[in-house]
Design a protein around this motif. Structure first.
Motif, mmCIF file in Angstrom:
data_model
loop_
_atom_site.group_PDB
_atom_site.id
_atom_site.type_symbol
_atom_site.label_atom_id
_atom_site.label_comp_id
_atom_site.label_asym_id
_atom_site.label_seq_id
_atom_site.Cartn_x
_atom_site.Cartn_y
_atom_site.Cartn_z
ATOM 1 N N SER A 65 16.353 63.020 35.438
ATOM 2 C CA SER A 65 15.994 64.310 36.572
ATOM 3 C C SER A 65 13.931 64.478 37.013
ATOM 4 C CB SER A 65 16.023 65.783 36.416
ATOM 5 O OG SER A 65 15.384 66.443 35.498
ATOM 6 N N GLY A 66 13.462 64.194 36.467
ATOM 7 C CA GLY A 66 12.341 64.084 37.150
ATOM 8 C C GLY A 66 11.807 63.672 38.730
ATOM 9 N N GLN A 67 12.798 62.046 38.482
ATOM 10 C CA GLN A 67 12.454 61.566 40.223
ATOM 11 C C GLN A 67 13.423 61.126 40.988
ATOM 12 O OE1 GLN A 67 10.007 58.671 39.388
ATOM 13 N NE2 GLN A 67 8.621 59.300 38.438
ATOM 14 N N ARG A 68 13.835 59.781 40.847
ATOM 15 C CA ARG A 68 14.905 59.225 41.952
ATOM 16 C C ARG A 68 16.399 59.274 40.899
ATOM 17 N NH1 ARG A 68 14.936 61.124 46.779
ATOM 18 N NH2 ARG A 68 16.777 59.624 47.300
ATOM 19 N N ASP A 69 16.316 59.477 39.830
ATOM 20 C CA ASP A 69 17.307 58.616 39.349
ATOM 21 C C ASP A 69 18.930 58.988 39.664
ATOM 22 O OD1 ASP A 69 15.333 56.721 37.674
ATOM 23 O OD2 ASP A 69 15.506 57.972 35.778
ATOM 24 N N PRO A 70 19.243 60.253 39.670
ATOM 25 C CA PRO A 70 20.277 60.563 39.957
ATOM 26 C C PRO A 70 20.392 60.123 41.782
ATOM 27 C CG PRO A 70 19.194 62.675 39.266
ATOM 28 C CD PRO A 70 18.137 61.620 38.971
ATOM 29 N N GLU A 71 19.745 60.146 43.021
ATOM 30 C CA GLU A 71 20.562 59.671 43.353
ATOM 31 C C GLU A 71 20.223 58.050 43.783
ATOM 32 O OE1 GLU A 71 17.346 63.909 44.246
ATOM 33 O OE2 GLU A 71 17.424 61.755 43.203
ATOM 34 N N VAL A 72 19.239 57.453 42.915
ATOM 35 C CA VAL A 72 19.769 55.836 43.061
ATOM 36 C C VAL A 72 20.727 55.467 42.247
ATOM 37 C CG1 VAL A 72 18.800 53.970 41.749
ATOM 38 C CG2 VAL A 72 17.272 55.344 43.403
ATOM 39 N N TYR A 73 21.364 56.371 41.574
ATOM 40 C CA TYR A 73 22.708 56.414 40.574
ATOM 41 C C TYR A 73 24.440 56.872 41.385
ATOM 42 C CZ TYR A 73 19.900 55.148 36.136
ATOM 43 O OH TYR A 73 18.771 55.133 35.313
ATOM 44 N N ALA A 74 24.070 57.657 42.087
ATOM 45 C CA ALA A 74 24.309 57.855 43.441
ATOM 46 C C ALA A 74 25.184 56.858 43.586
ATOM 47 C CB ALA A 74 24.187 59.479 43.548
ATOM 48 N N GLN A 75 24.442 56.416 44.643
ATOM 49 C CA GLN A 75 24.054 54.878 45.465
ATOM 50 C C GLN A 75 24.737 53.759 44.928
ATOM 51 O OE1 GLN A 75 20.618 53.896 46.566
ATOM 52 N NE2 GLN A 75 20.836 51.799 47.975
ATOM 53 N N ILE A 76 24.823 53.749 43.974
ATOM 54 C CA ILE A 76 25.506 52.655 42.907
ATOM 55 C C ILE A 76 26.828 52.841 42.704
ATOM 56 C CG2 ILE A 76 25.289 51.314 40.290
ATOM 57 C CD1 ILE A 76 22.872 50.607 42.599
ATOM 58 N N VAL A 77 27.216 54.200 42.293
ATOM 59 C CA VAL A 77 29.143 54.558 42.527
ATOM 60 C C VAL A 77 28.988 54.170 43.707
ATOM 61 C CG1 VAL A 77 30.056 55.837 42.165
ATOM 62 C CG2 VAL A 77 28.285 55.963 40.212
ATOM 63 N N ALA A 78 28.050 54.449 45.203
ATOM 64 C CA ALA A 78 29.597 54.923 46.207
ATOM 65 C C ALA A 78 29.387 52.720 46.545
ATOM 66 C CB ALA A 78 28.248 55.259 46.872
ATOM 67 N N GLU A 79 28.395 52.347 45.853
ATOM 68 C CA GLU A 79 28.869 50.725 46.912
ATOM 69 C C GLU A 79 29.672 50.107 45.583
ATOM 70 O OE1 GLU A 79 23.996 50.760 47.675
ATOM 71 O OE2 GLU A 79 24.578 49.349 45.684
ATOM 72 N N HIS A 80 29.644 50.604 43.840
ATOM 73 C CA HIS A 80 30.147 49.981 43.268
ATOM 74 C C HIS A 80 31.898 50.654 42.859
ATOM 75 C CE1 HIS A 80 26.332 48.331 43.260
ATOM 76 N NE2 HIS A 80 27.589 46.837 43.267
ATOM 77 N N PRO A 81 32.602 51.368 42.798
ATOM 78 C CA PRO A 81 33.742 52.270 42.994
ATOM 79 C C PRO A 81 34.354 51.888 42.044
ATOM 80 C CG PRO A 81 34.048 51.165 44.509
ATOM 81 C CD PRO A 81 33.052 50.196 45.176
ATOM 82 N N GLY A 82 34.601 52.523 40.203
ATOM 83 C CA GLY A 82 35.221 52.336 39.873
ATOM 84 C C GLY A 82 34.459 51.911 38.610
ATOM 85 N N ARG A 83 33.406 50.873 38.407
ATOM 86 C CA ARG A 83 32.439 49.962 37.492
ATOM 87 C C ARG A 83 31.331 51.208 36.788
ATOM 88 N NH1 ARG A 83 30.816 45.030 38.505
ATOM 89 N NH2 ARG A 83 30.288 45.386 37.057
ATOM 90 N N VAL A 84 31.392 52.237 37.446
ATOM 91 C CA VAL A 84 30.653 53.238 36.249
ATOM 92 C C VAL A 84 31.185 54.645 35.758
ATOM 93 C CG1 VAL A 84 28.104 54.956 36.680
ATOM 94 C CG2 VAL A 84 28.273 52.096 37.872
ATOM 95 N N LYS A 85 31.080 54.363 34.331
ATOM 96 C CA LYS A 85 32.520 55.301 33.821
ATOM 97 C C LYS A 85 31.653 56.948 33.564
ATOM 98 C CE LYS A 85 34.881 54.204 30.259
ATOM 99 N NZ LYS A 85 35.891 54.305 31.110
#
Length: 373
Positions: free
Chosen positions: A285-305
């Motif tokens: 949570s210290g930097q931008r991992d949550p934001e980056v990962y949320a972006q990946i989920v939006a770009e690849h729906p259904g791919r991140v469990k």
């Protein structure tokens, strides 16, 4: 912090010296051009790896094995420099190619796979040859290892390193080296339970999955060997450790390279390479991992469990930001867990059927044991 005994300090410093000299010893002590390879990854269709070509001074010394020879090799390692425009021939799994290094000596290989691989494939060997620049040059050879998962693999894991796997320390190289070789790394550098958690994710429900474990960081390539040793000492499943940039004061590059969006780019590349696999993403949570990962989920729906975020911040407002992101990814069928420790991550992974009962118990036991140390 307890002060090590003189004998332990000597032993630790001796191990540190041998470790720092290792790349030069592996190059057979030649005062010439050297290929350094980093572990790569691949699918059954193509492979990807990164390496660097150096020129290192020979010094003309013929010393016996021992601390003095290691000290000389550390000096040679310190002053070696990357070679731009060098040609590297690559051969692996029925294919070959030739690549050139960039201005800092780095090269990237993306090679199609022609051979039929066994179903239980894992680490494969890539043969690299550094071609002569002049008639007086001798070719230099090296082998690289590339991880290709088995046919029946069911999941890929991408993890950040600093503040996710290990306590903050990548930015302080000397302190981390001291911890690794003098302070017993397995007790003082990894978060409690993290090695058992990553082994459980690697093994899966039946203990035989051998899932690809891919580690990403903004750290410089100069820390690659140190982090590789950290993973080994802490029994964390080995996998490609991928950085994007070289930074620090060097003669070739006095200022850091920008590494904008490096993590998202690497994850996108991995998801394209393994289009049939779901992913688990782990960060902090210290930097931008949550934001980056949320972006990946939006770009690849259904791919991140699932997304696991280690809680390392102090700000209540950051809690609100991450919970808001969790609600966003939940609407897209993915769960983002802000976890205080490795056991919380493991418990959720167990409920999703990603790790076994035995794996969960190992994380619990390791966490309790580490907290008592």
């Amino acid at each position: 912090m307890p002060v090590p005994s003189p004998r332990a300090l000597y032993r630790g410093l001796r191990n540190l010296l041998r470790f720092l000299a290792r790349p030069v010893r592996r190059a057979e002590g030649r005062g010439a051009r050297v290929i350094q390879c980093y572990r790569g990854y691949g699918s059954r269709q193509e492979l990807f790896l990164i390496g660097r070509v150096f020129r290192q001074p020979g010094l003309g010394l013929d010393l016996a094995e021992g601390p003095l020879n290691d000290l000389v090799n550390v000096g040679r390692r310190t002053v070696r420099w990357g070679i731009g425009g060098a040609r590297v021939r690559v051969r692996a799994l029925g294919s070959r190619d030739e690549v050139k290094t960039d201005g800092d000596g780095y090269f990237t290989v993306r090679l199609p796979i022609q051979d039929t691989l066994p179903a239980e494939s894992s680490w494969q060997t890539v043969r690299l040859t550094l071609l002569p620049e002049r008639d007086s040059d001798e070719p230099a050879n090296a082998d690289a290892k590339v991880y290709i998962p088995p046919v029946d693999v069911d999941l890929a894991v991408v993890s950040d390193i600093d503040d996710t796997v290990m306590f903050t320390g990548v930015a302080n190289k000397l302190w981390m080296l001291y911890r690794l070789f003098v302070e017993k790394a397995r007790h003082r550098t990894a978060f409690p339970g993290v090695s058992a958690l990553y082994r459980a994710l690697f093994q899966g429900l039946d203990g035989e999955r051998r899932r690809p474990m891919l580690y990403v960081s903004r750290a410089p390539w100069t820390l690659y060997e140190m982090l590789s040793e950290f993973f080994h000492l802490n029994r964390i499943p080995h996998g490609p450790i991928l950085f994007l940039r070289e930074w620090g004061l060097t003669l070739q590059r006095p200022w850091p390279r920008r590494a904008k969006d490096h993590k998202a780019l690497l994850i996108r590349r991995m998801m394209a390479l393994y289009p049939q696999l779901p992913f688990v993403l782990i960060g902090d949570s210290g930097q931008r991992d949550p934001e980056v990962y949320a972006q990946i989920v939006a770009e690849h729906p259904g791919r991140v469990k699932a997304i696991y975020i280690r809680h390392v911040h102090q700000s209540p407002s950051r809690d609100c930001e991450i919970h808001q992101l969790a609600r966003q990814v939940s609407a897209q069928g993915c769960e983002m867990i802000l976890a205080r420790d490795s056991l919380e991550m493991a418990s959720h992974a167990h409920r999703l059927g990603l790790i076994s009962d035995a794996g969960l118990q190992e994380v619990r036991a390791d966490s309790q044991r580490r907290q008592q140390d």
